[in-house]
Design a protein around this motif. Structure first.
Motif, mmCIF file in Angstrom:
data_model
loop_
_atom_site.group_PDB
_atom_site.id
_atom_site.type_symbol
_atom_site.label_atom_id
_atom_site.label_comp_id
_atom_site.label_asym_id
_atom_site.label_seq_id
_atom_site.Cartn_x
_atom_site.Cartn_y
_atom_site.Cartn_z
ATOM 1 N N TYR A 175 0.813 -1.211 0.000
ATOM 2 C CA TYR A 175 0.000 0.000 0.000
ATOM 3 C C TYR A 175 0.850 1.267 0.000
ATOM 4 O O TYR A 175 0.421 2.301 -0.499
ATOM 5 C CB TYR A 175 -0.964 -0.005 1.190
ATOM 6 C CG TYR A 175 -2.045 -1.041 1.026
ATOM 7 C CD1 TYR A 175 -2.987 -0.927 0.014
ATOM 8 C CD2 TYR A 175 -2.116 -2.146 1.849
ATOM 9 C CE1 TYR A 175 -3.966 -1.878 -0.152
ATOM 10 C CE2 TYR A 175 -3.100 -3.107 1.692
ATOM 11 C CZ TYR A 175 -4.021 -2.963 0.680
ATOM 12 O OH TYR A 175 -4.998 -3.904 0.502
ATOM 13 N N GLY A 176 2.053 1.194 0.546
ATOM 14 C CA GLY A 176 2.913 2.369 0.602
ATOM 15 C C GLY A 176 3.485 2.763 -0.740
ATOM 16 O O GLY A 176 3.685 3.946 -1.021
ATOM 17 N N VAL A 177 3.767 1.798 -1.607
ATOM 18 C CA VAL A 177 4.337 2.109 -2.919
ATOM 19 C C VAL A 177 3.353 2.910 -3.765
ATOM 20 O O VAL A 177 3.745 3.664 -4.639
ATOM 21 C CB VAL A 177 4.777 0.797 -3.622
ATOM 22 C CG1 VAL A 177 5.140 1.017 -5.065
ATOM 23 C CG2 VAL A 177 5.957 0.205 -2.880
ATOM 24 N N ARG A 178 2.062 2.778 -3.482
ATOM 25 C CA ARG A 178 1.059 3.549 -4.227
ATOM 26 C C ARG A 178 1.080 5.027 -3.838
ATOM 27 O O ARG A 178 0.592 5.864 -4.586
ATOM 28 C CB ARG A 178 -0.340 2.981 -3.965
ATOM 29 C CG ARG A 178 -0.530 1.567 -4.376
ATOM 30 C CD ARG A 178 -0.934 1.356 -5.794
ATOM 31 N NE ARG A 178 -2.023 2.217 -6.181
ATOM 32 C CZ ARG A 178 -2.152 2.698 -7.399
ATOM 33 N NH1 ARG A 178 -1.279 2.419 -8.328
ATOM 34 N NH2 ARG A 178 -3.163 3.478 -7.710
ATOM 35 N N THR A 179 1.636 5.368 -2.696
ATOM 36 C CA THR A 179 1.700 6.754 -2.251
ATOM 37 C C THR A 179 2.876 7.443 -2.923
ATOM 38 O O THR A 179 4.000 6.963 -2.866
ATOM 39 C CB THR A 179 1.858 6.805 -0.712
ATOM 40 O OG1 THR A 179 0.825 6.025 -0.124
ATOM 41 C CG2 THR A 179 1.790 8.217 -0.208
ATOM 42 N N LYS A 180 2.614 8.570 -3.551
ATOM 43 C CA LYS A 180 3.653 9.260 -4.330
ATOM 44 C C LYS A 180 4.845 9.675 -3.471
ATOM 45 O O LYS A 180 5.987 9.545 -3.884
ATOM 46 C CB LYS A 180 3.065 10.490 -5.024
ATOM 47 C CG LYS A 180 2.162 10.156 -6.167
ATOM 48 C CD LYS A 180 1.638 11.418 -6.833
ATOM 49 C CE LYS A 180 0.681 11.061 -7.944
ATOM 50 N NZ LYS A 180 0.144 12.242 -8.613
ATOM 51 N N GLN A 181 4.582 10.167 -2.254
ATOM 52 C CA GLN A 181 5.670 10.622 -1.397
ATOM 53 C C GLN A 181 6.581 9.452 -1.001
ATOM 54 O O GLN A 181 7.800 9.578 -1.025
ATOM 55 C CB GLN A 181 5.131 11.301 -0.132
ATOM 56 C CG GLN A 181 4.416 12.599 -0.384
ATOM 57 C CD GLN A 181 2.928 12.393 -0.665
ATOM 58 O OE1 GLN A 181 2.440 11.278 -0.788
ATOM 59 N NE2 GLN A 181 2.216 13.493 -0.802
ATOM 60 N N ILE A 182 5.986 8.320 -0.652
ATOM 61 C CA ILE A 182 6.787 7.157 -0.261
ATOM 62 C C ILE A 182 7.549 6.626 -1.456
ATOM 63 O O ILE A 182 8.735 6.304 -1.364
ATOM 64 C CB ILE A 182 5.894 6.072 0.376
ATOM 65 C CG1 ILE A 182 5.322 6.581 1.694
ATOM 66 C CG2 ILE A 182 6.687 4.781 0.587
ATOM 67 C CD1 ILE A 182 4.309 5.655 2.334
ATOM 68 N N ARG A 183 6.878 6.526 -2.595
ATOM 69 C CA ARG A 183 7.533 6.027 -3.802
ATOM 70 C C ARG A 183 8.681 6.946 -4.191
ATOM 71 O O ARG A 183 9.779 6.490 -4.522
ATOM 72 C CB ARG A 183 6.519 5.897 -4.941
ATOM 73 C CG ARG A 183 7.088 5.227 -6.167
ATOM 74 C CD ARG A 183 6.046 4.926 -7.213
ATOM 75 N NE ARG A 183 5.290 6.100 -7.597
ATOM 76 C CZ ARG A 183 3.963 6.185 -7.557
ATOM 77 N NH1 ARG A 183 3.248 5.159 -7.159
ATOM 78 N NH2 ARG A 183 3.353 7.286 -7.924
ATOM 79 N N GLY A 184 8.485 8.263 -4.123
ATOM 80 C CA GLY A 184 9.538 9.218 -4.446
ATOM 81 C C GLY A 184 10.720 9.104 -3.502
ATOM 82 O O GLY A 184 11.882 9.153 -3.927
ATOM 83 N N LEU A 186 11.607 6.390 -1.782
ATOM 84 C CA LEU A 186 12.296 5.134 -2.062
ATOM 85 C C LEU A 186 13.181 5.250 -3.300
ATOM 86 O O LEU A 186 14.306 4.740 -3.310
ATOM 87 C CB LEU A 186 11.287 3.994 -2.250
ATOM 88 C CG LEU A 186 10.618 3.472 -0.993
ATOM 89 C CD1 LEU A 186 9.536 2.466 -1.335
ATOM 90 C CD2 LEU A 186 11.640 2.845 -0.064
ATOM 91 N N ILE A 187 12.685 5.941 -4.319
ATOM 92 C CA ILE A 187 13.496 6.140 -5.526
ATOM 93 C C ILE A 187 14.733 6.963 -5.190
ATOM 94 O O ILE A 187 15.838 6.639 -5.638
ATOM 95 C CB ILE A 187 12.647 6.799 -6.642
ATOM 96 C CG1 ILE A 187 11.613 5.786 -7.151
ATOM 97 C CG2 ILE A 187 13.528 7.296 -7.785
ATOM 98 C CD1 ILE A 187 10.576 6.384 -8.080
ATOM 99 N N GLN A 188 14.565 8.013 -4.383
ATOM 100 C CA GLN A 188 15.715 8.817 -3.961
ATOM 101 C C GLN A 188 16.704 7.978 -3.154
ATOM 102 O O GLN A 188 17.917 8.071 -3.348
ATOM 103 C CB GLN A 188 15.261 10.000 -3.104
ATOM 104 C CG GLN A 188 14.664 11.132 -3.855
ATOM 105 C CD GLN A 188 14.217 12.235 -2.889
ATOM 106 O OE1 GLN A 188 14.167 12.046 -1.666
ATOM 107 N NE2 GLN A 188 13.903 13.401 -3.438
ATOM 108 N N LEU A 189 16.195 7.168 -2.259
ATOM 109 C CA LEU A 189 17.042 6.346 -1.404
ATOM 110 C C LEU A 189 17.872 5.363 -2.217
ATOM 111 O O LEU A 189 19.075 5.253 -2.051
ATOM 112 C CB LEU A 189 16.180 5.603 -0.375
ATOM 113 C CG LEU A 189 16.920 4.766 0.660
ATOM 114 C CD1 LEU A 189 17.673 5.672 1.617
ATOM 115 C CD2 LEU A 189 15.921 3.919 1.427
ATOM 116 N N PHE A 190 17.218 4.659 -3.153
ATOM 117 C CA PHE A 190 17.942 3.679 -3.962
ATOM 118 C C PHE A 190 18.806 4.329 -5.019
ATOM 119 O O PHE A 190 19.881 3.814 -5.349
ATOM 120 C CB PHE A 190 16.965 2.679 -4.601
ATOM 121 C CG PHE A 190 16.387 1.712 -3.605
ATOM 122 C CD1 PHE A 190 17.198 0.856 -2.872
ATOM 123 C CD2 PHE A 190 15.025 1.680 -3.369
ATOM 124 C CE1 PHE A 190 16.681 -0.012 -1.954
ATOM 125 C CE2 PHE A 190 14.492 0.800 -2.453
ATOM 126 C CZ PHE A 190 15.313 -0.045 -1.737
#
Length: 195
Positions: A175-184, A186-190
């Protein structure tokens, strides 16, 4: 969740009016009562068998079949009731989810554009992943405990641990990956770790 998705997609204007806190509480109470009534015979069935073997359950949690398998008597009644309970609960859930998603798919295919259909279907993907992450290990664990007499204990422990640990760990991710802030984030982190 399937009912929520159905109302949000098929009847979006009536969603907040139909699924009020009162209705959600009544549905939750009905589910708890149904599951509680179905689970009520388990301790009475387990209590009636004589136990002459070890009293150590080879699992990470105390399930009905794990306890009953320690008995020194014919436990077929407990096994049949446990199988009925498993298939009834999962069967009813799958039935209602299937009816809900059939209606959702009908509504999706009536949408005018391919993009609208795809965006609407994407809202259901996380729920379908969460359902799969819960029911597949549950069904596998229960069936292996009942019918897997030649399955090594370490494999049984692994399967029951997967059932207990994986769904709660996957739900926030799904459910968290669907949230834009969390997805953004995670992309920044990786992306930061790769450079």
């Amino acid at each position: 969740m399937a009912l929520d998705r159905y109302m949000a997609i098929c009847h979006p204007l009536r969603h907040s009016m139909t699924l009020t806190n009162y209705i959600a509480a009544k549905m939750g109470l009905a589910v708890v009562l149904c599951r509680g009534i179905l689970a009520l015979p388990f301790p009475f069935l387990a209590r009636r068998w004589p136990y002459c073997r070890t009293k150590i359950i080879p699992h990470s949690y105390c399930g009905h079949m794990a306890v009953v398998n320690l008995a020194c008597a014919d436990i077929s009644m407990s096994s049949y009731y446990g199988l009925f309970d498993l298939l009834f609960v999962i069967g009813m859930d799958v039935f209602f989810i299937a009816v809900s998603y059939t209606q959702i798919l009908r509504a999706i295919f009536r949408l005018p554009t391919k993009d609208a259909r795809l965006n609407t279907f994407r809202t259901c993907i996380s729920h379908l992943c969460a359902i799969s992450a819960l029911y597949i290990p549950d069904l596998a664990s229960s069936l292996i405990q009942r019918f897997g007499q030649n399955v090594p204990f370490h494999f049984l422990i692994l399967i029951t641990s997967v059932y207990q640990l994986v769904p709660p760990m996957l739900h926030p991710i799904i459910y968290g990956v669907r949230t834009k802030q969390i997805r953004g984030r995670l992309i920044q982190l990786f992306a930061y770790k790769e450079t």
